[in-house]
Structures are given as C-alpha cells and as structure tokens.
Design a protein around this motif. Structure first.
Motif, mmCIF file in Angstrom:
data_model
loop_
_atom_site.group_PDB
_atom_site.id
_atom_site.type_symbol
_atom_site.label_atom_id
_atom_site.label_comp_id
_atom_site.label_asym_id
_atom_site.label_seq_id
_atom_site.Cartn_x
_atom_site.Cartn_y
_atom_site.Cartn_z
ATOM 1 N N TYR A 60 0.818 -1.220 0.000
ATOM 2 C CA TYR A 60 0.000 0.000 0.000
ATOM 3 C C TYR A 60 0.852 1.271 0.000
ATOM 4 C CZ TYR A 60 -3.343 3.531 1.497
ATOM 5 O OH TYR A 60 -4.107 4.664 1.575
ATOM 6 N N GLU A 61 1.841 1.315 0.868
ATOM 7 C CA GLU A 61 2.658 2.530 0.986
ATOM 8 C C GLU A 61 3.380 2.846 -0.329
ATOM 9 O OE1 GLU A 61 6.519 4.142 3.450
ATOM 10 O OE2 GLU A 61 5.244 2.646 4.400
ATOM 11 N N LYS A 62 3.986 1.847 -0.942
ATOM 12 C CA LYS A 62 4.681 2.058 -2.210
ATOM 13 C C LYS A 62 3.686 2.408 -3.324
ATOM 14 C CE LYS A 62 8.606 -0.918 -1.160
ATOM 15 N NZ LYS A 62 9.267 -2.193 -1.489
ATOM 16 N N PHE A 63 2.511 1.828 -3.253
ATOM 17 C CA PHE A 63 1.455 2.111 -4.229
ATOM 18 C C PHE A 63 1.072 3.590 -4.184
ATOM 19 C CE2 PHE A 63 -3.289 2.233 -4.786
ATOM 20 C CZ PHE A 63 -3.317 2.058 -6.161
ATOM 21 N N ILE A 64 0.820 4.110 -2.993
ATOM 22 C CA ILE A 64 0.449 5.520 -2.831
ATOM 23 C C ILE A 64 1.591 6.423 -3.290
ATOM 24 C CG2 ILE A 64 -0.145 7.320 -1.145
ATOM 25 C CD1 ILE A 64 -2.441 5.358 -1.872
ATOM 26 N N ARG A 65 2.807 6.056 -2.975
ATOM 27 C CA ARG A 65 3.964 6.843 -3.424
ATOM 28 C C ARG A 65 4.062 6.859 -4.945
ATOM 29 N NH1 ARG A 65 8.784 5.204 0.753
ATOM 30 N NH2 ARG A 65 7.818 6.139 2.574
ATOM 31 N N SER A 66 3.823 5.710 -5.571
ATOM 32 C CA SER A 66 3.918 5.663 -7.033
ATOM 33 C C SER A 66 2.838 6.519 -7.673
ATOM 34 C CB SER A 66 3.853 4.219 -7.545
ATOM 35 O OG SER A 66 2.563 3.685 -7.413
ATOM 36 N N LEU A 67 1.636 6.539 -7.101
ATOM 37 C CA LEU A 67 0.574 7.401 -7.624
ATOM 38 C C LEU A 67 0.930 8.870 -7.442
ATOM 39 C CD1 LEU A 67 -2.675 5.537 -6.481
ATOM 40 C CD2 LEU A 67 -1.596 5.512 -8.743
ATOM 41 N N ALA A 68 1.539 9.200 -6.310
ATOM 42 C CA ALA A 68 1.968 10.584 -6.072
ATOM 43 C C ALA A 68 3.055 10.986 -7.066
ATOM 44 C CB ALA A 68 2.466 10.746 -4.640
ATOM 45 N N ASN A 69 3.920 10.050 -7.430
ATOM 46 C CA ASN A 69 4.971 10.340 -8.412
ATOM 47 C C ASN A 69 4.378 10.637 -9.778
ATOM 48 O OD1 ASN A 69 7.115 10.141 -6.641
ATOM 49 N ND2 ASN A 69 7.443 7.973 -7.046
ATOM 50 N N PHE A 70 3.281 9.950 -10.138
ATOM 51 C CA PHE A 70 2.602 10.262 -11.393
ATOM 52 C C PHE A 70 2.183 11.724 -11.400
ATOM 53 C CE2 PHE A 70 1.490 5.681 -12.032
ATOM 54 C CZ PHE A 70 2.040 5.567 -13.300
ATOM 55 N N GLU A 71 1.601 12.164 -10.287
ATOM 56 C CA GLU A 71 1.127 13.546 -10.188
ATOM 57 C C GLU A 71 2.289 14.517 -10.316
ATOM 58 O OE1 GLU A 71 -0.891 16.506 -6.958
ATOM 59 O OE2 GLU A 71 -1.546 14.429 -6.958
ATOM 60 N N MET A 72 3.383 14.217 -9.636
ATOM 61 C CA MET A 72 4.539 15.118 -9.672
ATOM 62 C C MET A 72 5.110 15.198 -11.095
ATOM 63 S SD MET A 72 4.729 16.400 -6.752
ATOM 64 C CE MET A 72 6.306 17.201 -6.849
ATOM 65 N N GLU A 73 5.154 14.073 -11.791
ATOM 66 C CA GLU A 73 5.670 14.073 -13.159
ATOM 67 C C GLU A 73 4.763 14.887 -14.083
ATOM 68 O OE1 GLU A 73 6.420 10.069 -14.476
ATOM 69 O OE2 GLU A 73 7.535 9.621 -12.649
ATOM 70 N N MET A 74 3.468 14.856 -13.853
ATOM 71 C CA MET A 74 2.525 15.572 -14.690
ATOM 72 C C MET A 74 2.611 17.081 -14.459
ATOM 73 S SD MET A 74 1.400 13.260 -16.536
ATOM 74 C CE MET A 74 0.251 14.198 -17.480
ATOM 75 N N VAL A 75 2.972 17.492 -13.255
ATOM 76 C CA VAL A 75 3.081 18.910 -12.923
ATOM 77 C C VAL A 75 4.308 19.517 -13.600
ATOM 78 C CG1 VAL A 75 3.468 20.533 -11.022
ATOM 79 C CG2 VAL A 75 1.810 18.679 -10.781
ATOM 80 N N ARG A 76 5.345 18.724 -13.766
ATOM 81 C CA ARG A 76 6.614 19.219 -14.357
ATOM 82 C C ARG A 76 6.476 19.530 -15.788
ATOM 83 N NH1 ARG A 76 10.657 14.956 -11.536
ATOM 84 N NH2 ARG A 76 10.063 15.491 -9.445
#
Length: 128
Positions: free
Chosen positions: A112-128
């Motif tokens: 779960y923890e890594k899953f949430i982090r990976s989803l957050a990374n998607f968001e960060m990549e999209m903002v860049r």
C-alpha cells in the motif's frame, strides 16, 4: 441524460480486490483509475467492455469536478463531446481501462505505501 454506469465484471473484481488490499473505497479507486487512464495518449474510443460489474452514480464518480472531467476528455479526444457520450460511455471506458492500470500499479508497487507513493509520483511528473 444518464446518471448511472455499470463497470465491466473485470473492473468490479479489480476494485473489490483493491479495496481489500488498500482499504480504499471503490469510488475512490474508480476516480484513481479514471485519472490513470486519462494519462495515456492512446484513444479510448475503440476500448470496449461488458456491463456486468459495479454500478456507480455520476455524482459519486465525478461530483463537483464533473465539468473538469468532461473538459479533459474532450481535450484528449480533440473534439467536443455530448453529455450523453461523456457519461456513461467515455467515463466507463476510462474507468475500465484505468482499473487494469491501477491493478498493475499496485502489483508492481507490492504494498500500500509504495502504491500511494507511485501514484503521487505520477502527479509530480505531470506537474513538471
């Protein structure tokens, strides 16, 4: 104008298993699935699936962001879309395609923890 959609059986199975694994409700998982699908550049129009799964209310899925979802889908398609085309047809296609992506993301993450982090990374990549 329709206000309900039915997912595919496969999507229902994925969302139920994901709920067990993450403790996130199907409506939250469904919004995540739609968002993941919207990140893909491939057209959604040819995607097809059954309607033997969970039933969702339009307001439950899109709520106050309904207009934003519709605008993003129209922009991605490069054309105006009717309300009838948007919901349930295009939202369902994104939900069903995105559920597979969400499941793969969870399996790849492993917990779960890594899953949430990976989803957050998607968001960060999209903002860049």
């Amino acid at each position: 104008m329709q206000f309900r959609l039915k997912t595919s059986k496969e999507t229902m199975d994925i969302l139920k298993q994901m709920q067990i694994n993450t403790n996130l409700t199907p409506n939250i998982l469904a919004r995540l699935a739609i968002s993941l699908s919207l990140l893909l550049e491939e057209s959604i129009e040819q995607f097809d699936s059954d309607t033997n799964g969970l039933e969702f209310n339009r307001n439950t899925l899109t709520g106050t962001y309904d207009f934003a979802y519709k605008a993003i889908i129209a922009q991605q398609l490069g054309r105006a879309i009717t309300d009838e085309e948007y919901f349930p047809t295009l939202i369902k296609k994104h939900l069903d395609r995105g559920a597979k992506l969400l499941e793969n993301e969870y399996k790849y993450a492993g917990n779960y923890e890594k899953f949430i982090r990976s989803l957050a990374n998607f968001e960060m990549e999209m903002v860049r």
